[in-house]
Write a protein that holds these residues in place. Structure first.
Motif, PDB file in Angstrom:
ATOM      1  N   ASP A  55      10.571   2.214 -36.607  1.00 22.43           N
ATOM      2  CA  ASP A  55      10.115   2.611 -37.937  1.00 22.43           C
ATOM      3  C   ASP A  55       9.693   4.063 -38.078  1.00 22.43           C
ATOM      4  N   SER A  56       9.842   4.884 -37.028  1.00 26.59           N
ATOM      5  CA  SER A  56       9.501   6.296 -37.148  1.00 26.59           C
ATOM      6  C   SER A  56      10.186   7.071 -36.039  1.00 26.59           C
ATOM      7  N   GLY A  57      10.240   8.395 -36.195  1.00 31.80           N
ATOM      8  CA  GLY A  57      10.841   9.213 -35.159  1.00 31.80           C
ATOM      9  C   GLY A  57      10.107   9.096 -33.844  1.00 31.80           C
ATOM     10  N   SER A  58       8.778   9.126 -33.890  1.00 34.89           N
ATOM     11  CA  SER A  58       7.988   8.980 -32.664  1.00 34.89           C
ATOM     12  C   SER A  58       8.314   7.682 -31.949  1.00 34.89           C
ATOM     13  N   THR A  59       8.408   6.606 -32.718  1.00 39.13           N
ATOM     14  CA  THR A  59       8.678   5.301 -32.122  1.00 39.13           C
ATOM     15  C   THR A  59      10.076   5.243 -31.530  1.00 39.13           C
ATOM     16  N   SER A  60      11.045   5.866 -32.183  1.00 39.49           N
ATOM     17  CA  SER A  60      12.400   5.872 -31.637  1.00 39.49           C
ATOM     18  C   SER A  60      12.432   6.597 -30.295  1.00 39.49           C
ATOM     19  N   VAL A  61      11.598   7.624 -30.139  1.00 33.16           N
ATOM     20  CA  VAL A  61      11.496   8.325 -28.864  1.00 33.16           C
ATOM     21  C   VAL A  61      10.822   7.438 -27.826  1.00 33.16           C
ATOM     22  N   GLU A  62       9.727   6.771 -28.210  1.00 35.50           N
ATOM     23  CA  GLU A  62       9.067   5.834 -27.288  1.00 35.50           C
ATOM     24  C   GLU A  62      10.065   4.785 -26.789  1.00 35.50           C
ATOM     25  N   VAL A  63      10.871   4.255 -27.697  1.00 36.54           N
ATOM     26  CA  VAL A  63      11.871   3.247 -27.333  1.00 36.54           C
ATOM     27  C   VAL A  63      12.860   3.826 -26.320  1.00 36.54           C
ATOM     28  N   ALA A  64      13.333   5.040 -26.587  1.00 41.09           N
ATOM     29  CA  ALA A  64      14.300   5.661 -25.684  1.00 41.09           C
ATOM     30  C   ALA A  64      13.711   5.873 -24.292  1.00 41.09           C
ATOM     31  N   LEU A  65      12.476   6.328 -24.234  1.00 41.81           N
ATOM     32  CA  LEU A  65      11.828   6.539 -22.931  1.00 41.81           C
ATOM     33  C   LEU A  65      11.682   5.219 -22.172  1.00 41.81           C
ATOM     34  N   LYS A  66      11.243   4.178 -22.882  1.00 38.06           N
ATOM     35  CA  LYS A  66      11.083   2.879 -22.233  1.00 38.06           C
ATOM     36  C   LYS A  66      12.430   2.324 -21.780  1.00 38.06           C
ATOM     37  N   MET A  67      13.464   2.492 -22.607  1.00 40.87           N
ATOM     38  CA  MET A  67      14.792   2.036 -22.209  1.00 40.87           C
ATOM     39  C   MET A  67      15.263   2.745 -20.947  1.00 40.87           C
ATOM     40  N   ARG A 115       2.785  20.948 -24.341  1.00 49.10           N
ATOM     41  CA  ARG A 115       1.336  20.796 -24.254  1.00 49.10           C
ATOM     42  C   ARG A 115       0.673  21.962 -24.985  1.00 49.10           C
ATOM     43  N   GLY A 116      -0.285  21.650 -25.844  1.00 48.35           N
ATOM     44  CA  GLY A 116      -0.944  22.696 -26.608  1.00 48.35           C
ATOM     45  C   GLY A 116      -1.804  22.109 -27.700  1.00 48.35           C
ATOM     46  N   VAL A 117      -1.821  22.779 -28.846  1.00 50.80           N
ATOM     47  CA  VAL A 117      -2.738  22.406 -29.911  1.00 50.80           C
ATOM     48  C   VAL A 117      -2.496  20.991 -30.418  1.00 50.80           C
ATOM     49  N   PHE A 118      -1.259  20.520 -30.383  1.00 44.57           N
ATOM     50  CA  PHE A 118      -0.954  19.195 -30.914  1.00 44.57           C
ATOM     51  C   PHE A 118      -1.555  18.071 -30.072  1.00 44.57           C
ATOM     52  N   ASN A 119      -1.704  18.298 -28.783  1.00 47.53           N
ATOM     53  CA  ASN A 119      -2.074  17.179 -27.908  1.00 47.53           C
ATOM     54  C   ASN A 119      -3.123  17.515 -26.853  1.00 47.53           C
ATOM     55  N   GLY A 145       6.913  13.932 -31.424  1.00 46.77           N
ATOM     56  CA  GLY A 145       6.082  12.988 -32.143  1.00 46.77           C
ATOM     57  C   GLY A 145       4.661  12.957 -31.629  1.00 46.77           C
ATOM     58  N   ASP A 146       3.858  12.092 -32.234  1.00 51.94           N
ATOM     59  CA  ASP A 146       2.419  12.086 -31.988  1.00 51.94           C
ATOM     60  C   ASP A 146       1.887  10.796 -31.376  1.00 51.94           C
ATOM     61  N   THR A 147       2.749   9.889 -30.943  1.00 54.47           N
ATOM     62  CA  THR A 147       2.295   8.762 -30.146  1.00 54.47           C
ATOM     63  C   THR A 147       2.216   9.213 -28.684  1.00 54.47           C
ATOM     64  N   ILE A 148       1.606   8.410 -27.828  1.00 55.91           N
ATOM     65  CA  ILE A 148       1.266   8.873 -26.483  1.00 55.91           C
ATOM     66  C   ILE A 148       2.500   9.293 -25.668  1.00 55.91           C
ATOM     67  N   GLY A 149       3.526   8.460 -25.636  1.00 56.07           N
ATOM     68  CA  GLY A 149       4.723   8.830 -24.888  1.00 56.07           C
ATOM     69  C   GLY A 149       5.410  10.038 -25.482  1.00 56.07           C
ATOM     70  N   ALA A 150       5.505  10.089 -26.803  1.00 56.05           N
ATOM     71  CA  ALA A 150       6.150  11.219 -27.471  1.00 56.05           C
ATOM     72  C   ALA A 150       5.369  12.509 -27.248  1.00 56.05           C
ATOM     73  N   MET A 151       4.037  12.427 -27.260  1.00 57.34           N
ATOM     74  CA  MET A 151       3.233  13.608 -26.945  1.00 57.34           C
ATOM     75  C   MET A 151       3.440  14.039 -25.498  1.00 57.34           C
ATOM     76  N   SER A 152       3.581  13.082 -24.611  1.00 53.50           N
ATOM     77  CA  SER A 152       3.748  13.404 -23.191  1.00 53.50           C
ATOM     78  C   SER A 152       4.994  14.251 -22.951  1.00 53.50           C
ATOM     79  N   VAL A 153       6.060  13.988 -23.705  1.00 53.92           N
ATOM     80  CA  VAL A 153       7.302  14.733 -23.494  1.00 53.92           C
ATOM     81  C   VAL A 153       7.414  15.940 -24.421  1.00 53.92           C
TER      82      VAL A 153
END
Length: 420
Positions: free
Chosen positions: A102-114, A149-153, A138-146
């Protein structure tokens, strides 16, 4: 009475005005006070054909009266089937499966988990992800991890996992970036995947790099058996001049993330496209081996109906021709600013253009940003600079007169705030 809403990416302590928008059409936002705003950034890069596009709006209304929501675990519906088939018909070769979110961040989380699960299922667990410097996913934990690093996270650093960072392939340093990726892919700690926004990094500063570098990055990953994740959340849906940025590199990713313009910007919907090899890695008669991810609104029928209408527009109308014309208009206006002493590093790809205002206070937290937003709002424009970086990413229906106003205001901003 003040609003109880806590807005995203907003410092309420600055007490900047927050316009109340009542309706929208095309590239225009109509405010409650009777004024209008030209949407120069597609309402955070999502609106492609224009606000309230008749075909998409009609599809939403029709679907809302038929099937509004359905659990997608163990069930399906025709709008989702149409979108999946349509996506695969347009996507780079080799992508055969569609996983909705349902969001760009989530699609990235899905890709990382896959990607991580793929190597686990093969009996070759890998835990390391390679990323491109200045990337944002994106701004979810996995998306921030990739992401960079800086002001966003910065405040969430203890939650983020370690990654290997590949230098951005800036002009003149492309080969150094490729060499770094090649070395990282051969390291003893074998990476699972490399993730990058192809051709242009969005929130990282609208940084553009050439298609041949994307081609070589994909080839390096393939040569060393590292999965390549193409984050096309922002770069997809025509923004770079082709439907997907990967097309310009003739490079097929193992996983591709799409969102934003998937529904033409009307409703939230995302998808992660995967190769058959990744799908087959999870194929089993043991329920413990399934891919564990979902959200309540996975493949929401109304959102899928909007996406289906958007795909029909891409199939049946000359959207790329419209984008080419719009890109030429942007190039003409950018040319008028190329000699302005307050600007530097003008750049454009497709329907995206950016330039830096010269200032001794550069960067995302530059004090110039609130002043720029205020000026643009006064001039009836929705532009949201990235610090001292002013960019345009308009809906494809934006008119010549609207472009004139956008770039007249950008010139005024340089006249008023730029260093000489």
């Amino acid at each position: 009475m003040s609003s109880p809403i806590w807005h995203p990416f907003t410092q309420h302590g600055l007490e900047e005005p927050i316009p109340l928008i009542e309706r929208a059409e095309g590239a225009l936002l109509h405010c409650a006070d009777g004024s209008t705003l030209i949407d120069g950034i597609s309402s955070w890069w999502v609106t492609t054909h224009g606000h309230c596009h008749p075909r998409i709006a009609a599809a939403i209304a029709e679907q809302a009266g038929r099937l509004d929501q359905l659990i997608f675990a163990g069930h399906t519906h025709e709008p989702a089937e149409e979108v999946a088939r349509g996506l695969l018909g347009l996507a780079p070769a080799g992508l055969t499966r569609v996983f909705f979110s349902d969001s760009g961040s989530t699609s990235v989380e899905v890709a990382l988990k896959m990607a991580l699960g793929y190597w686990h299922r093969r009996g070759e667990p890998r835990h390391r992800i390679l990323v491109l410097e200045h990337g944002y996913h994106g701004d979810t934990i996995g998306a921030m991890s990739v992401g960079q690093r800086g002001v966003f996270n910065r405040r969430y650093e203890p939650l983020l996992f370690d990654v290997g960072t590949i230098p951005f392939p800036a002009e003149g340093r492309e080969q150094a970036s490729l060499d770094a990726l090649d070395a990282a892919c051969q390291s003893a700690d074998k990476p699972a995947a490399f993730i990058a926004e192809p051709l242009i990094l969005g929130a990282g500063g609208m940084l553009i790099y050439p298609a041949w570098v994307v081609t070589e990055m994909a080839a390096i990953c393939r040569r060393h058996g590292v999965l390549w994740i193409a984050d096309e959340v922002m770069t997809g849906w025509g923004r770079t001049g082709t439907l997907f940025a990967c097309e310009q590199a003739d490079a097929a990713p193992d996983l591709m993330c799409v969102a934003k313009g998937l529904t033409g910007g009307a409703l939230p919907l995302a998808a992660t496209l995967a190769s058959e090899a990744i799908f087959e890695a999870y194929w089993s008669d043991d329920r413990a081996d399934m891919f564990y991810h979902s959200s309540s609104y996975t493949a929401n029928p109304i959102a899928c109906a909007a996406a289906s209408a958007n795909l029909a527009i891409w199939r049946e109308e000359d959207v790329l021709g419209c984008i080419a014309s719009l890109s030429q208009s942007i190039a003409t206006h950018m040319g008028t600013l190329s000699s302005h002493p307050a600007f530097e590093n003008g750049r454009q790809i497709g329907a995206i253009a950016a330039l830096d205002i010269k200032t001794g206070d550069a960067g995302y937290l530059s004090d110039i940003a609130p002043a720029l937003r205020s000026l643009f709002l006064e001039r009836g424009l929705l532009l949201r600079p990235l610090g001292n970086i002013v960019y345009v990413m308009p809906p494809y229906c934006t008119t010549g007169g609207q472009f004139d106003r956008l770039f007249e205001a950008i010139k005024e901003a340089g006249d008023r705030f730029g260093s000489r």
